[in-house]
Scaffold this active site. Sequence first.
Site, PDB file in Angstrom:
ATOM      1  N   ARG A 296       4.436   0.215   4.049  1.00  0.00           N
ATOM      2  CA  ARG A 296       4.674  -0.722   2.942  1.00  0.00           C
ATOM      3  C   ARG A 296       5.987  -0.412   2.214  1.00  0.00           C
ATOM      4  O   ARG A 296       6.660  -1.316   1.741  1.00  0.00           O
ATOM      5  CB  ARG A 296       3.509  -0.686   1.963  1.00  0.00           C
ATOM      6  CG  ARG A 296       2.302  -1.401   2.512  1.00  0.00           C
ATOM      7  CD  ARG A 296       1.178  -1.444   1.540  1.00  0.00           C
ATOM      8  NE  ARG A 296       0.249  -2.505   1.912  1.00  0.00           N
ATOM      9  CZ  ARG A 296      -0.916  -2.692   1.348  1.00  0.00           C
ATOM     10  NH1 ARG A 296      -1.316  -1.907   0.368  1.00  0.00           N
ATOM     11  NH2 ARG A 296      -1.698  -3.679   1.738  1.00  0.00           N
TER      12      ARG A 296
ATOM     13  N   LYS B 229     -18.830  -9.140   7.326  1.00  0.00           N
ATOM     14  CA  LYS B 229     -19.716 -10.254   6.984  1.00  0.00           C
ATOM     15  C   LYS B 229     -19.111 -11.622   7.251  1.00  0.00           C
ATOM     16  O   LYS B 229     -17.901 -11.797   7.173  1.00  0.00           O
ATOM     17  CB  LYS B 229     -20.043 -10.194   5.494  1.00  0.00           C
ATOM     18  CG  LYS B 229     -20.882  -9.017   5.110  1.00  0.00           C
ATOM     19  CD  LYS B 229     -21.128  -9.077   3.626  1.00  0.00           C
ATOM     20  CE  LYS B 229     -21.898  -7.861   3.155  1.00  0.00           C
ATOM     21  NZ  LYS B 229     -21.874  -7.779   1.703  1.00  0.00           N
TER      22      LYS B 229
ATOM     23  N   GLY C  50      -5.136  -5.204   6.319  1.00  0.00           N
ATOM     24  CA  GLY C  50      -6.396  -4.515   6.016  1.00  0.00           C
ATOM     25  C   GLY C  50      -6.841  -3.558   7.106  1.00  0.00           C
ATOM     26  O   GLY C  50      -6.051  -2.816   7.686  1.00  0.00           O
TER      27      GLY C  50
ATOM     28  N   GLY D 160      -6.088  -9.007   2.132  1.00  0.00           N
ATOM     29  CA  GLY D 160      -6.650 -10.083   1.303  1.00  0.00           C
ATOM     30  C   GLY D 160      -5.719 -11.278   1.230  1.00  0.00           C
ATOM     31  O   GLY D 160      -6.152 -12.433   1.334  1.00  0.00           O
TER      32      GLY D 160
END
Length: 400
Positions: free
Chosen positions: A37, A201, A354, A377
């Site tokens: 990053r 999920k 992620g 995200g």
Amino acid sequence: MELYSIKDLDLKNKKVFIRCDFNVPTDEYNNITDDRRIRSALATINYCLDQECAVILASHFGRPEGKFDEKYSLAPVQKRLFQLLKRDVVLASDVVGEDAMQKVSELKNGEVLLLENLRFEAGETKNNEELSKKLASMADIYINDAFGVSHRAHASVEGITHFFDNNSKAAGFLLQKEIQFFATLMKKPARPFVAIVGGSKVSGKLEALVNLLPRVDKILIGGGMAFTFLKKLGYNIGASLVEDDLLDEAGRIMDEAKRLGVKFYLPVDIIAAEKFDAEAVSKAVTSQEIPDGWMGLDIGPATVRLYREVLNNVQTVLWNGPMGVYEMERFARGSIKIAGYVADSYATTVVGGGDTADLVQRIGLDDEMTFISTGGGASLELLEGKTLPGVEPLVKVAAE
Ligand code: AMP
């Protein structure tokens, strides 16, 4: 969509505030374990320095509770920036306090000041106007290069933009690249286009799945989310992760895939374990034969082979979400194998930040991918078709 670009700004002799995402992982000794990053922000920082301006860098780091906490100081980032930029980087001891303001007022062209962790200020995550105003008062120009946090309406990301007119704010090179990459992916992907969607999920990726369906040719499902689909098909999934309230939604997604002619793949076999434990007794079973009380924690070897076949002739691959509990060695095999096939393919390969980015880096395949997003995200929200709050104020020409 076109964003205001730094290249259109006159930066000479100006103070330039660059919102970066230096939220890097560290070990227990505070060593940075992955500086991707920071390296990703260098293009923008160096460009600004070359234009003979003074640079103020700001970032969040971890989740401090709105006050100074040594553990979350940006000191390790300052050191790494010094090595990478090969010039002094001064670290302020606060964000908008006396020290920061003093150092900003003394900052000269060619110098770099790093503010302390933005989240030492409680107003940062609350998009507090007072804080935005103080941050904005430091500079003539605002640049957002923090893709990883651009889906958050925070003071240094969204609020601050209201204090700069269109001639004094822009997207940095990293932000531009991320937005452009996902825009092309969603609008003009080379076909066949396959999306590999995994993770825990269905609920976390539901909107992304719905938005991807009309755009892709194939979808490969893995991870915990597979079991909600398998249960909807009437399989006994034992004690695997399931979202019973989303069974109908899962059914609708599969129906819609059929209607659109999208090939929708589910695991044909599973690595099932007696319990959720790195040492648990485990075995490969077909998806029809998960024993009662056992939980599926990875895709099985037949699924790995099947997915390899599917990946053989595609032109674009988007991957978001691991195929299993990759943090546990025993259940990482499916994700590692799929990462290898994605890396080996001649397709344009995009990894959606992620956990998936983390996995690909851990096994050293990051250089083999076409593009790895710096924001999990944020990239997911782009896949959901949303405009990010940190990007919206920087839009010059809206997407057609
Ligand atoms: P997400 O944040 O939704 O992308 O999910 C990532 C997480 O999903 C990782 O921490 C994985 O350990 C977890 N995961 C993947 N497969 C499974 C599974 N079969 N059962 C439970 N958790 C899983």
